[in-house]
Design a protein around this motif. Structure first.
Motif: not given
Length: 172
Positions: A137, A153, A155
């Protein structure tokens, strides 16, 4: 880039000067085209040397704790010598000086990744690697770390288990 251009010109003038001196010492027995050809050869050889020495010159400036995890090699038709020895033009390095692990998330490591390329600005950014799930991430503006060590939050990008950057980041 400007300094490399100056070095290429200096190499051309230098080799041409040597051949001109040799020609004078031989009482002008060499053909007239030898001096300009040697200038071109000197510039070409210097440019090739600068291209191939880029990786060593770049990694030589890295401080202790920065390890090159991956490199990109290229071949080009306009550089026919790259078909014999491929040219390294980009690298990914892991800066282990910034490695952090959370006690509640032992399979994850937060580190800094360095992206460098020939004729490109060097970029650095924070990354969290999940060593057990083989994913990463990137730490962008909206990513937050909670008290339990989990990312919110984020990805996640799935990686292959044998990804060289993942192995380098998780290897310590």
């Amino acid at each position: 880039m400007l300094l490399e251009f100056i070095a290429i010109l200096a190499a051309g003038f230098g080799l041409a000067g040597l051949v001109l001196s040799l020609n004078i010492a031989l009482r002008r027995r060499l053909p007239q085209w030898v001096v300009p050809a040697s200038a071109g050869a000197g510039m070409l050889l210097m440019a090739i040397w600068l291209e191939y020495s880029w990786l060593d010159r770049t990694t030589g400036t890295f401080p202790d704790g920065v390890e090159v995890a991956s490199t990109n090699q290229s071949r080009s038709w306009y550089r026919p010598w790259t078909y014999v020895v491929p040219l390294t033009n980009r690298l990914i390095a892991v800066d282990h000086r910034f490695d952090r692990r959370h006690a509640d998330m032992p399979g994850q490591v937060l580190t800094r990744v360095i992206l460098a390329g020939r004729w490109e600005p060097t970029r650095q950014y924070g990354v969290v690697y999940d060593c057990t799930a083989h994913r990463r991430a990137d730490l962008l503006d909206q990513v937050q770390l909670d008290e339990a060590g989990r990312l919110r939050n984020a990805s996640w990008i799935q990686l292959a288990a044998d990804d060289p950057v993942l192995r380098n980041a998780c290897g310590r």
